[in-house]
Enzyme design. Structure first.
Site, PDB file in Angstrom:
ATOM      1  N   ASP A  13      47.650  50.565 -30.162  1.00 43.69           N
ATOM      2  CA  ASP A  13      48.299  52.069 -29.547  1.00 43.69           C
ATOM      3  C   ASP A  13      49.300  52.455 -30.801  1.00 43.69           C
ATOM      4  OD1 ASP A  13      49.182  54.199 -28.694  1.00 43.69           O
ATOM      5  OD2 ASP A  13      50.064  53.220 -26.660  1.00 43.69           O
TER       6      ASP A  13
ATOM      7  N   LYS B  63      53.114  60.484 -36.432  1.00 41.84           N
ATOM      8  CA  LYS B  63      51.857  60.956 -35.630  1.00 41.84           C
ATOM      9  C   LYS B  63      51.670  62.439 -35.666  1.00 41.84           C
ATOM     10  CE  LYS B  63      49.043  59.491 -31.803  1.00 41.84           C
ATOM     11  NZ  LYS B  63      49.206  58.596 -30.681  1.00 41.84           N
TER      12      LYS B  63
END
Lengths: 187, 617
Positions: free
Chosen positions: B20, B82
């Site tokens: 993740d 991100k």
């Protein structure tokens, strides 16, 4: 399902119904189609080929894409009918003629859109209500359509066919309306 | 010729891990027996902060070690990268103001971060995080880890997905699959439940929001619809509180701290701590001390909730749209699963509960559930889990630009992937030999309002009068949600060359350069890496060839075909232990060539039996 010249996977000549091993009919049991789709997915999905050589991965990717494309069309009664009756859906921009019974509804919707664009937030609930009405109209058109399926499968009667085409046109029209309203509400 | 018994078949299959790669924290997990498990770092902690620092000493630090430098080295320490993946400068202009690190002025279509004297792209920064996770997994498992499943927000577009995959490659990981975060969470929950029904996954993380609605049936996880916002998360709440605190301080002290990266970082930490505390207690006190001046303010939950109402409401709008897209009504949704740290906020939980009229599941740690699901997907891909299968969708419609800048949709959003569409193109001018296709992603009607994915140049079309050429183009979205394009000249039947100019992505050569760069940081030998990669691929091909020998299609091959396969396989085995990756690759190519026909017939048999199977009741 393979091209004889380049070995590439192609949609089988019998088309989407053949992929599922089903007779080309307008009326199909949704659960049956789903069951076949899941079964084929378990065998063909790229997840089953993740650790296979590149060649096999490519085959699986192509096969799964064709399978998914076929399922997308066949699961939806309207698209299935369009596909089987070779109905070409209108290209983007082309609008089918306005069904007379919808004129008033569309007029009101356009008024609401105008006021909303003019900054009148009061028009929002009005538009939302219109959206609800269109959604239920779409459901009704879909039901009316499916009621003709069995008759067409049995008789292949031209009159039934044109009634289906008419309903398909009406449904597409409503579909566009729903999209218009959605766009305005999302603004 | 008798074939050497391949030890590849008997050796234990290497572990595929699930990762993740989060906005705030990242995790790695793998299957242990029948259950997925999070792998802790050297410090014993499961969460690795997604923070990377390139300090004065030229060393890269990640995770907690980098977090500690956020205050002392704010301009050389990157967090929340991100949010920059697969983005252009213009996309992130708003939030750049609050990032302490610099973005190179001349980096428009691919952002470059300036950390001291060096520049890094977001995929490179993410690669450092991935690499740390890879090392953690290797230490814990006691074996090399080379393959991974990496999660992405369901609403990530093509460029963001490509950037994530590039990050994996730069980190030395073969990314077998990108899997959507909410879907991964459903997999993690599905493990022990195995019920049939409709499930909604509400995933509100550090930087992104996703909602997915799935149908679960006998181990099939079919996503019906997904919606979201790749720029809406806990970060936005932090930024909101941070802005308010900065204004408050400016008023109280008569000094604007916004220009001091160090002060902003310290205040951010205080604000985040206060926000998290507010999920547990009804009121907190925000303390901040800077150059012997003190600022203190009490924040009560009702005020906090008023501030974030708009943000929460935006997530609910997405949920409503998603329910409509799934063709469902609220009453049909049996269960709701909460994922992501921001779902700890009581107001968020209440809002979700009210909308779905169901008490949400929170049994699994919302920070860990995505990584756990990624590990399950990894096990599905490696064949260890056979009864489950994920059928995901593409979140955004795919189209091409037509006359007048209008987008013609080819693949609609929420189509199950892999999905494809074919379109025939022709030429507009006599003798024209190439056609330019502009591919876009998004729901708007005009090309300028959609996201440009790439321009594909179809070259080498047979010169003909205008409108006579026929080039059939196939657009294919794979199971990772990434687009590829192939073209065929219908007159000649020839495969057509397609030159891709990605709008917001790295070119192949750039990725390769970054892989070389990453080696410098990892104290690793580039040659060793390349040889390892080549051997991994050789393992796959050899194992598959070995297995194929027992397939009925193998028996139907001509004698010379079998000999060619045997020869190619034993040549590859001989090259296997050489330290020349090119040699290994060349022999892999030869074996692939020799087995092409076999692979085709095997696939045909699979299809045939699948079809037969479908016919049988």
């Amino acid at each position: 399902m393979f091209c004889p010249h380049c070995n590439a996977l192609l949609c089988p000549p019998g088309g989407y119904f053949e992929i599922f091993g089903m007779e080309p009919r307008l009326e199909i049991a949704r659960e049956d189609l789903e069951r076949r789709f899941y079964q084929l997915s378990r065998q063909l999905h790229p997840d089953r080929f993740a650790r296979r050589p590149a060649v096999e991965r490519q085959y699986s990717l192509d096969a799964a894409a064709i399978l998914n494309d076929a399922y997308r069309v066949l699961r939806d009664p309207a698209r299935r009918a369009e596909y089987l009756l070779n109905e070409v859906p209108a290209a983007a921009g082309d609008r089918p003629p306005v069904p007379a019974e919808l004129l008033e509804e569309i007029f009101e919707m356009n008024m609401a859109i105008e006021s909303l664009r003019g900054g009148d937030q009061g028009a929002r609930p009005q538009l939302a209500a219109a959206q609800e009405r269109f959604l239920s109209m779409r459901r009704e058109a879909g039901q009316a359509l499916e009621e003709l399926f069995d008759e067409f499968d049995r008789t292949h009667d031209d009159a039934v066919c044109s009634r289906i085409r008419l309903l398909l046109g009406r449904r597409r029209f409503i579909e566009n309306l729903i999209r218009d309203v959605e766009k305005e509400l999302a603004r | 010729m008798p074939l050497v018994q391949i030890d590849h078949l008997t050796t234990k299959r290497p572990c595929v891990v699930g990762i993740d790669l989060g906005t705030t924290n990242s995790l790695v997990a793998c299957m242990k027996g029948a259950a997925p498990q999070v792998i802790p770092g050297e410090d014993g902690r499961n969460l690795l902060p997604s923070v990377v620092s390139y300090a004065e000493d030229g060393r890269i630090r990640t995770g907690n070690a980098a977090s500690e430098l956020l205050r002392s080295e704010p301009r050389r320490t990157v967090y929340s990268v991100k949010r920059l993946m697969g983005r252009a400068r213009a996309d992130v202009a708003d939030e750049l103001a609050l990032f302490p690190f610099h973005i190179a002025e001349d980096s428009d279509s691919i952002i470059e971060l300036e950390l001291g004297p060096r520049r890094f792209t977001p995929p490179q920064i993410s690669a450092f995080v991935l690499n740390e996770l890879k090392r953690n997994a290797e230490r814990w498992l006691g074996e090399p880890v080379e393959q991974a499943v990496v999660t992405v927000p369901a609403y990530f577009n093509d460029a963001q997905r490509q950037a994530t995959r590039d990050a994996g490659r730069i980190a030395g990981l073969d990314v077998l699959r990108l899997v959507n975060e909410p879907t991964a969470a459903a997999l993690a929950y599905g493990l022990d439940k195995r019920r049939n029904g409709i499930v909604a996954v509400y995933d509100f993380g550090g930087g992104t929001f996703d909602i997915s609605i799935l149908k679960l049936q006998d181990g099939i996880f079919e996503v019906l619809a997904t919606h979201g916002d790749t720029h809406l998360g806990g970060d936005d709440i932090d930024n909101l509180l941070l802005r308010i605190a900065l204004e408050d301080i400016a008023q109280e002290w008569g000094e604007d701290l916004a220009g001091s990266a160090e002060a902003v970082q310290l205040l951010r930490q205080r604000v985040v701590a206060a926000k998290e505390e507010l999920s547990r207690v009804p009121a907190v006190s925000l303390h901040f001390e800077w150059r012997s001046r003190k600022y203190e303010r009490e924040i009560r939950r009702p005020l906090f909730e008023r501030l974030i109402t708009d943000i929460v409401e935006r997530t609910l709008d997405s949920c409503r749209q998603c329910i409509r897209d799934a063709g469902a009504i609220v009453e049909q949704i049996d269960e709701v699963v909460l994922v992501g740290g921001s779902t700890r906020i009581p107001l968020v939980r209440e809002a979700v509960e009210r909308l779905f009229r169901a008490r949400p599941h929170t049994e699994l740690n919302p920070d860990e559930v995505v990584a756990l699901g990624a590990a399950v997907q990894a096990a599905i891909l490696s064949g260890d889990v056979e009864d489950q299968l994920l059928l995901d969708v593409t979140p955004l419609s795919l189209g091409i630009e037509t006359m007048g800048g209008v987008v013609s949709r080819l693949i609609r959003r929420n189509s199950t992937i892999p999905a494809s569409a074919t379109e025939t193109f022709t030429t507009a001018v006599d003798g024209q030999t190439n056609v330019l296709i502009h591919v876009l992603q998004g729901e708007r009607e005009l090309a300028t309002d959609c996201r440009s994915l790439a321009r594909f140049d179809l070259k080498g079309i047979d010169p003909q009068p205008a409108g006579m050429a026929r080039v059939q183009v196939r657009f294919l979205i794979d199971a990772n949600g990434i687009l590829s394009v192939t073209a065929r000249d219908l007159h000649t039947g020839r495969e057509q060359a397609v030159e891709v100019k990605p709008s917001y992505g790295l070119q192949e050569a750039q990725v390769e350069a970054m892989i070389r760069d990453s080696i410098d940081f990892a104290d690793e030998d580039l040659r060793a890496r390349l040889v390892r990669e080549a051997r991994l691929e050789a393992d796959t091909v050899l194992a598959a060839t070995g297995k194929a020998r027992s397939h009925e299609a193998y028996g139907k091959l001509a004698g010379h075909e079998r000999q060619a396969i045997d020869l190619a396989a034993s040549e590859l085995l001989m090259a296997y232990h050489s330290d020349d990756h090119r040699l290994i690759k060349a022999h892999i190519g030869k074996l692939n060539q020799a087995t092409l026909h076999l692979a085709g017939s095997m696939m045909a048999t699979t299809l045939e039996s699948a079809l037969k199977g479908a016919k049988i009741e």
